[in-house]
Design a protein around this motif. Structure first.
Motif, PDB file in Angstrom:
ATOM      1  N   ASP A 293       0.598   2.460   3.586  1.00  0.00           N
ATOM      2  CA  ASP A 293      -0.179   3.606   3.083  1.00  0.00           C
ATOM      3  C   ASP A 293       0.686   4.862   3.093  1.00  0.00           C
ATOM      4  O   ASP A 293       0.204   5.972   3.330  1.00  0.00           O
TER       5      ASP A 293
ATOM      6  N   HIS B 297       1.689   5.193  -2.151  1.00  0.00           N
ATOM      7  CA  HIS B 297       1.187   6.227  -3.068  1.00  0.00           C
ATOM      8  C   HIS B 297       2.325   7.033  -3.696  1.00  0.00           C
ATOM      9  O   HIS B 297       3.375   7.207  -3.086  1.00  0.00           O
TER      10      HIS B 297
ATOM     11  N   HIS C 246       0.853  -1.206   0.000  1.00  0.00           N
ATOM     12  CA  HIS C 246       0.000   0.000   0.000  1.00  0.00           C
ATOM     13  C   HIS C 246       0.882   1.247   0.000  1.00  0.00           C
ATOM     14  O   HIS C 246       1.350   1.698   1.056  1.00  0.00           O
TER      15      HIS C 246
ATOM     16  N   GLU D 128      -6.011   1.796  -5.685  1.00  0.00           N
ATOM     17  CA  GLU D 128      -6.929   2.005  -4.558  1.00  0.00           C
ATOM     18  C   GLU D 128      -8.109   2.797  -5.114  1.00  0.00           C
ATOM     19  O   GLU D 128      -7.972   3.962  -5.479  1.00  0.00           O
TER      20      GLU D 128
HETATM   21 FE    FE Z   1      -4.025   4.743   0.474  1.00  0.00          FE
END
Ligand code: FE
Ligand code: AMP
Ligand code: ZN
Ligand code: FE
Length: 272
Positions: free
Chosen positions: A242, A7, A5, A62
């Motif tokens: 994340d 970005h 996860h 996502e």
């Molecule tokens: Fe996320």
């Protein structure tokens, strides 16, 4: 170490895809997935750098679904980003993000906290990039209306705050279907902070493959609860940091949240 996860600048991360992969490698990550919001625009560059550095790369996404008027994030793994139907669906999602940013900018103007939405909207219409509230938060900080990213959410952008604009779009069951059609497996993202526990049995019946058990916002008790729930419902386990970048205003560290090789094997076994 396996982190599924992450970005990049293709959505609201602060590192370019190749830089993110280099940072992940330096943090000891050996298998990773890039999961930008509603876009696969960062995957090719990230995969190139992962190949160069000898890391295993899993294509990811996502996707924001809307369930009972609330955002529900669904992760997709092993998706084929080249599929036309998948790309068309994601383009529609990004279009709604642009609409939402425009409406948030109008509200902020009326609230006496104007931002320059022009460049932001232009970037949201460009090259598959997806824009959202973190970009609006950055604009509010840049214009001096708030001091921090968190303050921007607390005062203006969080659900229920005066500049919040609801999304419109696909339900979680529809998003799970889109991910399956693209050859992927679908995982419910961060159910802890999303407070989406009550959705899980229904999503499992709709074909959900996994629960994101490990996440930066899950403490040990949450992890144990979701791992048990996954086992009860016959779902696989996913997880990751994340991470949005050190300069993103969100304190998450690379190399601190990861899943085991057995967890990944279970996730991969859900591919059809
Ligand atoms: Fe996320
Ligand atoms: P959006 O996709 O436009 O709804 O924005 C959602 C993203 O904003 C999430 O993925 C987080 O990265 C970030 N975010 C959501 N809520 C907060 C919050 N309360 N404080 C800081 N960042 C947040
Ligand atoms: Zn994000
Ligand atoms: Fe999310």
């Amino acid at each position: 170490m396996i982190d599924l996860h992450l970005h990049t600048t293709a959505s609201d991360g602060t590192l370019r895809p190749a830089d993110l992969v280099a940072h992940a490698a330096a943090a000891g990550i050996t298998t990773l997935s890039v999961t930008d919001h509603d876009t696969t625009a960062g995957l090719a560059e990230a995969r190139g750098e992962a190949d160069r550095l000898g890391l295993r790369f899993i294509s990811g996404i996502e996707i924001t679904a809307v369930e009972d008027g609330r955002d529900t994030h669904i992760l997709g793994y092993f998706v084929d980003a080249a599929g036309e139907a998948f790309a068309g669906f994601l383009a529609g999602q990004r279009q709604d993000r642009v609409r939402r940013v425009r409406e948030m900018a109008e509200r902020l103007e009326a609230l006496g906290a104007p931002i320059d939405a022009g460049p932001l909207v232009a970037s949201g219409l460009d090259h598959g990039r997806s824009i959202g509230r973190p970009h609006v938060a950055a604009a509010l900080v840049a214009r001096g209306h708030v001091r921090t990213h968190d303050e921007a959410f607390e005062r203006y952008l969080d659900t229920g705050q005066p500049a919040f604009v609801p999304r419109s779009g696909a339900s979680a069951a529809q998003v799970i279907d889109v991910i399956h059609q693209a050859g992927g497996v679908a995982a419910l993202a961060h159910p802890g902070p999303s407070r989406s526990d009550r959705l899980i049995p229904g999503l499992a019946a709709s074909g959900l493959d996994a629960i994101e058990v490990r996440h930066s916002d899950h403490d040990e008790a949450a992890e144990a609860r979701y791992r048990a729930l996954a086992a009860t419902l016959g779902l696989a386990v996913s997880g990751g940091s994340d991470f949005h970048g050190e300069a993103s205003g969100r304190s998450r560290l690379l190399g601190t949240v990861f899943i085991t090789a057995d967890d990944l094997a279970g996730l991969e076994a859900r591919r059809r």
